[in-house]
Design an enzyme around this catalytic site. Structure first.
Site, PDB file in Angstrom:
ATOM      1  CG  ASP A   1      43.597 -22.779 -73.180  1.00 42.47           C
ATOM      2  OD1 ASP A   1      42.950 -21.549 -73.591  1.00 42.47           O
ATOM      3  OD2 ASP A   1      43.190 -23.623 -73.890  1.00 42.47           O
TER       4      ASP A   1
ATOM      5  CG  HIS B   1      41.769 -20.506 -76.866  1.00 45.30           C
ATOM      6  ND1 HIS B   1      43.162 -21.148 -75.897  1.00 45.30           N
ATOM      7  CD2 HIS B   1      42.575 -20.565 -78.222  1.00 45.30           C
ATOM      8  CE1 HIS B   1      43.531 -22.203 -76.361  1.00 45.30           C
ATOM      9  NE2 HIS B   1      43.478 -21.626 -78.136  1.00 45.30           N
TER      10      HIS B   1
ATOM     11  CB  SER C   1      43.261 -24.657 -79.893  1.00 39.06           C
ATOM     12  OG  SER C   1      44.811 -24.406 -79.462  1.00 39.06           O
TER      13      SER C   1
END
Lengths: 662, 85
Positions: free
Chosen positions: A34, A109, A439
């Protein structure tokens, strides 16, 4: 995650769930590919964790504002970054004022997904006063290995060369689970094409017993948008949960409606309410959210109502900016209903309602000389009567590469998920934020896979996938079927959520599993038409596909999808007993409409020497006509377990292509 | 160099367990196309040597084409971008 784990039956207060039976995933390593991690976040504290698992062979690397000695601990046991593939394409150096050349997360994220998969307990967290509670990962005692492959370039990009390198290193490092909240674009590349580095890297990971969990992508609700479709991957759709943030809209006539919003307040007492209606042939043109053109004299001190058909957030963003600039004090957006919420800039009060409520508010405005409205800040509502739905944005099947392989496999909460983030996340508040996407659902599944690995270290990735799919929830707690958001909403089917919404406690004790070894994947590659030498190289051993091409339909997956049924077809499956050795399972069939389905044998008798049994399923069409997909199921039950797989069948007597190609 | 782009040269499952040796073979393979080991080192972006065998390197279209024709090379494919979800 202040609600999602309770929704999934993993309340930390309950002593009987698998969170405790699995020691919260202690000893399991989750690799996260990520945007990196913010190591100072309380989510990654190492309190109560024992030594680093002995099978860990990876490293923690220092870089920009990341000191391996300080920033790695017994929670973050590995951290590396891979950018050479991206930089070579990008053609200019990384902007180090907005991004760190290190595992440190400038985007947020990766911190969000990592804390959802394996974050430690952090109490007293909320976002704009909403969703208050304790955040934690699915496997709070699992360890994290961070592979930063996505960068704050052009909104967040990850190159396949970097992703493949991260897979290569993660396999070496000894991770047990890999979580990738990353997707590609439609049209897809084939699974053995390194354009799609995820499919190739995950093939080698799965061959070594590492479970790979990937996002289904956010291109829903259109059909055939699901990504990461290789059969060895667990592909995750997103659902809502039993939580909502309602806000009341009280009109001057004392009628109150509920909308959804995410702002802190205060309450906006009775203010003038307007709908920008224009004169001429198209009176509604001026009230379109994404093209509002407002003057200060018209809007100052008022609340504006607008309508939009755009499902993406851009319409709300531009409308709130226009209303705020013109001196407005609030915005009501009438749109296609969706549960995904984001705050408007600078906490501007913007409330979402569906068209029905929007129309009723509009009728009130049109029928009143001085329309008024009072807006209250949202509250957190949890539990009944809310029921989960498949999220609007969640990508849908069928699988556009191989329609006979059901995708997505499973759904998990991915809407308004509160978790840790980077302090540089523009939407973050005190290091926490609510985000939505597949996600967010992906690390929910990765966390549960870590718990399953802790409980059943010998289960293969295929067995773990089977346990998740065959035990998933198709109905809510009330027993009523789960819906899928879209236009209009409809009952969810396997193309929306695979087996259903993940049921972690059920998956820990599935009774039977549909297992697949290397031979099964070779059979798939042969069926897909790859040549012997390519398959031999891929799997590292001489492989000769049978002269009669195997059928993809016979791959031992926990689902059956027949994209083109014409003549009766018999499909093979085998199940392995992972429950009590002496067990008898009987079949129950829920045939898709217009089909006849039979199973042979219809009872399976296991004992201490018979752990694995084969059976066949014969499916035939009743009517000789082309149809869309109909859905059903096949369940094996022993009185304790119900091992259900989804059936999806489309009959095609006039076929658009040669179905034998499958 | 202006016309070169990162390509992934995929060689499949590892043929042996020595990562150092595997990287050497990757350099050798690239050198056969670009002319020297020094240049091969310069163009090499990654050597994939633990979970599978292959490498990423900056190649022109014609170099990529030539590599794809060598025995042992499963595929040569241009690098591409993925997005967060």
């Amino acid at each position: 995650t202040t609600r999602s784990w309770d929704f999934l039956g993993l309340s930390s207060q309950s002593p009987s769930n698998i969170l405790h039976k699995s020691s919260m995933g202690d000893g399991v390593i989750i690799g996260v590919l990520d945007t990196g991690i913010w190591p100072e976040s309380e989510s990654f504290n190492e309190k109560g964790l024992g030594p680093v698992p002995s099978h860990w062979k990876g490293v923690c690397e220092s870089g920009d504002r990341f000191n391996a000695t300080i920033d790695c601990n017994r929670k973050i046991i590995g951290a590396r970054w891979f950018i050479d593939g991206l930089l070579a394409e990008y053609g200019k150096p990384l902007n180090r004022s907005t991004e760190f050349l290190s595992p440190r997360d400038a985007h947020g994220h990766g911190t969000h997904t990592s804390s959802t998969a394996a974050g430690s307990f952090v109490t007293n967290v909320s976002y704009k006063g909403l969703g208050h509670g304790t955040i934690k990962g699915g496997a709070p005692n699992a360890r994290l290995a961070i592979y930063k492959v996505c960068w704050k370039v052009l909104g967040g990009q990850c190159s396949s060369a970097d992703i493949l390198k991260a897979f290569d290193e993660a396999i070496h490092d000894g991770v047990d689970v890999l979580s990738l909240s990353i997707g590609f674009s439609i049209p897809l590349f084939s699974e053995v094409d390194e354009h799609d580095g995820i499919a190739t890297g995950s093939f080698h990971a799965v061959a070594r017993g590492i479970t790979v969990v990937c996002a289904a992508a956010n291109d829903g609700p259109s059909a055939e948008t699901v990504q990461n479709t290789a059969p060895w991957i667990i592909t995750v759709a997103a659902s809502t949960m039993d939580r909502s943030f309602p806000t009341s809209i009280t009109l001057g006539n004392n009628k109150t409606f509920l909308g959804l919003a995410m702002f802190t307040g205060p309450e906006i007492g009775f203010a003038s309410l307007i709908y920008p209606e224009s004169k001429g042939l198209d009176p509604t043109a001026a009230g379109v959210c994404q093209s509002l053109s407002l003057s200060k004299t018209m809007v100052a001190g008022k609340v504006v109502l607008c309508f939009t058909t755009v499902s993406r957030r851009t319409a709300i963003t531009s409308a709130s900016a226009a209303v705020k600039e013109a001196g407005g004090v609030g915005l009501i957006v009438a749109k296609n209903p969706s549960d995904v919420l984001y705050p408007c800039n600078e906490d501007f009060p913007c409330i979402e309602v569906d068209y029905e409520i929007g129309t009723r508010i509009l009728f009130y405005i049109r029928s009143t000389r001085s329309p008024l409205v009072k807006l209250r800040p949202p509250k957190t509502f949890i539990g009944k009567p809310l029921s989960a739905k498949v999220a609007y944005f969640s990508s849908r099947g069928p699988n556009s590469i191989t329609p006979a392989i059901l995708k997505p496999d499973i759904a998990a909460p991915g809407v308004n998920i509160l978790a840790a983030t980077s302090p540089l996340d523009a939407l973050g508040e005190g290091g926490y934020v609510m985000h939505s996407g597949t996600s967010m659902s992906t690390p929910h599944v990765a966390g549960i896979v870590a718990l399953l690995k802790a409980m059943h270290p010998n289960w293969s990735p295929a067995a773990i996938k089977s346990a998740l799919v065959t035990t998933a929830w198709r109905n809510g707690p009330s027993g009523l079927p789960i819906f899928a958001e879209g236009s209009p909403q409809k009952l969810a089917n396997p193309f929306d959520f695979g087996g259903g919404i993940m049921n972690p406690n059920g998956a820990a004790d599935p009774g039977l599993v549909y297992d697949i070894g290397k031979a099964g994947y070779m059979q798939y590659l042969c069926a897909r038409g790859y040549n012997n030498s390519a398959i031999s190289r891929l799997v590292g051993q001489n492989t000769k596909c049978p002269i009669k091409k195997p059928s993809i339909l016979d791959m031992n997956l926990p689902s059956i999808t027949i994209p083109s049924l014409k003549n009766p077809i018999t499909i093979k499956r085998s199940v392995t007993n992972v429950g009590a050795p002496e067990s008898i399972y009987r079949a129950t069939i829920e045939p898709p409409i217009g089909t006849i389905v039979s199973v042979n044998p219809n009872a399976l008798v296991f004992n201490s020497t018979v752990r694995k049994l084969d059976f066949t399923i014969t499916i035939s069409a009743i009517h000789r006509m082309n149809t869309g997909y109909y859905f059903g199921s096949l369940s094996w039950a022993d009185g304790v377990h119900v091992v259900r797989i989804p059936l999806s069948v489309r009959t095609e007597f006039l076929q658009p292509y040669d179905a034998n190609d499958d | 160099a202006a016309n070169s782009q990162v390509h992934i040269v995929y060689l499949g499952e590892r043929q042996h367990d020595n990562p150092k040796l595997l990287t050497d073979t990757h350099h050798d393979l690239l050198a056969t196309i670009v002319g020297s080991k020094e240049l091969a080192s310069e163009l090499m972006v990654y050597s994939y040597r633990h979970g599978f065998s292959g490498f990423a390197a900056k190649l022109t279209e014609s170099q990529a084409q030539k590599l794809s024709e060598l025995p042992g090379v499963v595929r040569v494919i241009p690098n591409s971008l993925h997005k967060l979800q």
